[in-house]
Design an enzyme around this catalytic site. Structure first.
Site, short mmCIF file in Angstrom:
data_model
loop_
_atom_site.label_atom_id
_atom_site.label_comp_id
_atom_site.label_asym_id
_atom_site.label_seq_id
_atom_site.Cartn_x
_atom_site.Cartn_y
_atom_site.Cartn_z
N CYS A 184 0.88 -1.18 0.00
CA CYS A 184 0.00 0.00 0.00
C CYS A 184 0.91 1.21 0.00
O CYS A 184 1.93 1.23 0.70
CB CYS A 184 -0.88 -0.01 1.25
SG CYS A 184 -1.80 1.53 1.49
N HIS A 186 0.92 4.00 1.36
CA HIS A 186 1.21 4.69 2.62
C HIS A 186 2.22 3.94 3.50
O HIS A 186 2.93 4.56 4.28
CB HIS A 186 -0.07 4.85 3.44
CG HIS A 186 -1.04 5.83 2.90
ND1 HIS A 186 -1.62 5.70 1.66
CD2 HIS A 186 -1.55 6.97 3.44
CE1 HIS A 186 -2.44 6.71 1.46
NE2 HIS A 186 -2.42 7.50 2.52
N1 DGL Z 1 -3.35 4.42 -2.28
C1 DGL Z 1 -4.03 3.32 -1.64
C2 DGL Z 1 -3.25 2.02 -1.89
O1 DGL Z 1 -2.08 2.04 -2.20
C3 DGL Z 1 -4.23 3.55 -0.16
C4 DGL Z 1 -5.28 4.57 0.16
C5 DGL Z 1 -6.67 4.16 -0.30
O2 DGL Z 1 -7.26 3.23 0.29
O3 DGL Z 1 -7.14 4.74 -1.27
O4 DGL Z 1 -3.81 0.96 -1.76
#
Ligand code: DGL
Length: 264
Positions: A184, A186
């Site tokens: 992910c 983050h």
């Molecule tokens: N960008 C999302 C991911 O990499 C994390 C944030 C979201 O749930 O949108 O899965």
């Protein structure tokens, strides 16, 4: 003439951890970034919705004449990349396959852990690419939905984040993986706290870094890069909030002045 050759998008600010890795590998690359901050998170949305949102962003980027697109979001890569590749002729690159290949090659005990949003984990996309590359590897997955809001609040190392890590990892580490994919956008921001929990012997994989490294051998990426070091930023909600978070996420002190766009 268009100054920006590469489009990059994410559900919000998380994709900036991927942008940072792209800038390290391709200094002076020129990019257009779209952060869908009005509709974040994508992590627990249905596949149909993630495809719809991602398609709207790709169409916006194509109108800006980008020559290639990076899906800097694990959830959008997991849920929408195959549909996007079918629908659009532009080369599109996601964050899952390069990380899965690296993990599958580097594991010594053939036990790989993957953490991500609910959508990413349910899609089993990491598992798919890992077993393609290394059929004897076993993949263990864990969705960690509390991590994204904690990280967005800037809670990278405090007690609440430690509790959330304990909550998700206490039994998960019993799977004895020697390699863990931070699946992910983050999660690389809490690398230190996760490493502390899983121990130094577990190798952590950052998908943004693996994608950026893999792009060196993608001809339809490298041949399309413009290097005039120009960057344009678009968001679907509060530009100021994005700028503040961007500086924290990127730690590159870029002068980001995003423009607000609307897909509804
Ligand atoms: N960008 C999302 C991911 O990499 C994390 C944030 C979201 O749930 O949108 O899965």
């Amino acid at each position: 003439m268009n100054d920006y050759s590469i489009g990059i998008f994410d559900s919000g600010i998380g994709g900036l951890t991927v942008v940072k890795e792209i800038y390290i590998q391709f200094p002076k690359i020129s990019t257009i970034y779209v952060g869908d901050t009005a509709r974040v998170p994508y992590g627990n949305r249905s596949r149909e919705t993630v495809i719809k949102f991602s398609s709207q962003i790709v169409e916006f980027l194509l109108k800006q004449n980008v020559q290639a697109i990076i899906v800097a979001c694990s959830t959008a890569t997991a849920q929408a990349l195959p549909a996007l590749e079918k629908k659009y002729a532009v080369p599109i690159f996601g964050v899952i396959e390069p990380a899965a290949i690296t993990a599958a090659k580097q594991t010594k005990n053939n036990r790989i852990g993957v953490v991500g949003t609910q959508g990413t984990i349910t899609s089993q996309k990491f598992n798919h690419f890992i077993s393609q590359q290394n059929p004897i590897a076993t993949t263990f997955s864990q969705a960690c939905p509390l991590f994204v809001p904690l990280i967005e609040e800037g809670m990278l190392e405090n007690d609440i984040t430690t509790s959330a890590i304990n909550y998700y990892f206490d039994s998960f580490i019993g799977n004895e993986f020697d390699t863990l994919i931070l699946g992910c956008t983050h999660y690389p921001l809490i690398t230190k706290a996760i490493q502390k929990k899983v121990g130094d012997t577990v190798r952590l994989i950052n998908p943004g870094k693996e994608l950026a490294l893999s792009l060196h051998s993608e001809k339809n990426f490298t041949s399309n890069i413009k290097t005039n070091d120009k960057h344009k930023w678009f968001v679907t909600d509060a530009p100021d909030t994005f700028t503040k978070s961007a500086n924290r996420f990127l730690q590159l002190q870029l002068n980001i002045k995003p423009e607000k766009i609307n897909f509804d």
